[in-house]
Design a protein around this motif. Structure first.
Motif, short mmCIF file in Angstrom:
data_model
loop_
_atom_site.label_atom_id
_atom_site.label_comp_id
_atom_site.label_asym_id
_atom_site.label_seq_id
_atom_site.Cartn_x
_atom_site.Cartn_y
_atom_site.Cartn_z
N ASP A 1 -24.90 25.24 64.47
CA ASP A 1 -25.66 24.79 63.30
C ASP A 1 -27.09 24.41 63.66
O ASP A 1 -27.97 24.42 62.80
N SER A 2 -27.32 24.05 64.92
CA SER A 2 -28.66 23.61 65.32
C SER A 2 -28.91 23.95 66.78
O SER A 2 -27.99 24.20 67.55
N GLU A 62 -40.94 25.08 64.09
CA GLU A 62 -39.94 24.59 63.15
C GLU A 62 -38.61 25.16 63.59
O GLU A 62 -38.55 26.32 64.03
N PRO A 84 -33.61 28.82 61.18
CA PRO A 84 -32.52 28.54 60.25
C PRO A 84 -31.16 28.85 60.86
O PRO A 84 -31.01 29.79 61.64
N ARG A 93 -28.32 33.34 60.59
CA ARG A 93 -29.67 33.56 60.08
C ARG A 93 -30.68 33.65 61.21
O ARG A 93 -31.84 33.97 60.99
N SER A 94 -30.24 33.36 62.43
CA SER A 94 -31.10 33.43 63.61
C SER A 94 -30.25 33.77 64.83
O SER A 94 -29.07 33.42 64.89
N PRO A 151 -34.99 36.67 63.81
CA PRO A 151 -34.61 36.20 62.46
C PRO A 151 -33.67 37.20 61.80
O PRO A 151 -33.81 38.41 61.98
#
Length: 179
Positions: A69-70, A86, A89, A127-128, A173
Motif C-alpha cells: 500500500d505504501s 510525491e 499511487p 497503480r505503480s 506508472p
C-alpha cells in the motif's frame, strides 16, 4: 535437441532454497565481495510471488514481486525514502531479486521475467511498480519497459548492495498507455 528452460510461476515453495542458491551463484559474479552463505533468502520470500525458468526442475533464472500500500512497507524500504517528490499511487508492486545463472545470461530470461511481473502487477490492479539497481544494463532493461529514473541513492539496508555505489530508483506508472 537440448531441453529449453520453461517459465513458470513458482507455487511450490519447496523450490525457494534452490532459488536462494541461484541468487548466491548469480551474485558471486556481480559483487566484489560475493555472498558467502549457501542460500540467499529473506522474510519476503515466503509471501512474495515468484517466477522462474526451470531446466530439469531446477531454477536457472528467477525473480519475485511483492505488492504494498505504501513505499514504507516495501522490501528494502529505505531505498525509496525521500526519493519521490510525491509518493507513487498504490497499490505498489515491487520488483526485486531478479537473477540469471551466469551460464544462461543474455538469452532474454530477465526480460521475460520483467514482462510477466509487469503483467501480473497490472492484473492485480497495481497503480505503480518500483525497482532499483546500480547496474547500467539492468537500469536500461527497466527503462526499455517504460520505467522512469526518479532519483539515485546509496541507502540500501543490505551492505552487499551499498558497496556497488549509487542505485537508480525506477518507477513505472500504471495503467500504461497502449501503443
Amino acid at each position: 535437441m537440448s531441453e529449453q528452460p520453461e517459465l513458470v510461476e513458482v507455487t511450490d515453495l519447496s523450490l525457494l532454497p534452490a532459488i536462494g542458491r541461484l541468487r548466491v551463484r548469480a551474485w558471486q559474479t556481480e559483487l566484489s565481495q560475493p555472498p558467502t552463505m549457501e542460500s540467499w533468502l529473506d522474510d519476503w520470500d515466503a509471501t512474495a510471488r515468484h517466477w522462474a525458468f526451470l531446466l530439469a526442475g531446477q531454477p536457472v533464472a528467477a525473480a519475485r514481486m511483492t505488492i504494498h500500500d505504501s513505499l514504507e512497507t516495501l522490501p528494502d524500504a529505505p531505498v525509496y525514502a525521500g526519493i519521490f517528490p510525491e509518493p507513487p499511487p498504490g497499490p505498489i508492486a515491487s520488483l526485486n531479486r531478479l537473477v540469471v545463472d551466469p551460464a544462461f545470461r543474455r538469452g532474454g530470461m530477465g526480460t521475460a521475467l520483467d514482462r510477466i511481473r509487469i503483467a501480473a502487477a497490472e492484473a492485480a490492479g497495481c497503480r505503480s511498480i518500483v525497482g532499483s539497481s546500480s547496474a547500467d544494463r539492468r537500469i536500461a532493461q527497466l527503462q526499455s519497459h517504460g520505467f522512469i529514473i526518479v532519483g539515485r541513492q546509496n541507502k540500501n539496508p543490505q551492505p552487499i548492495y551499498r558497496e556497488r555505489g549509487l542505485q537508480a530508483v525506477l518507477w513505472l506508472p500504471l495503467p500504461r498507455e497502449q501503443s
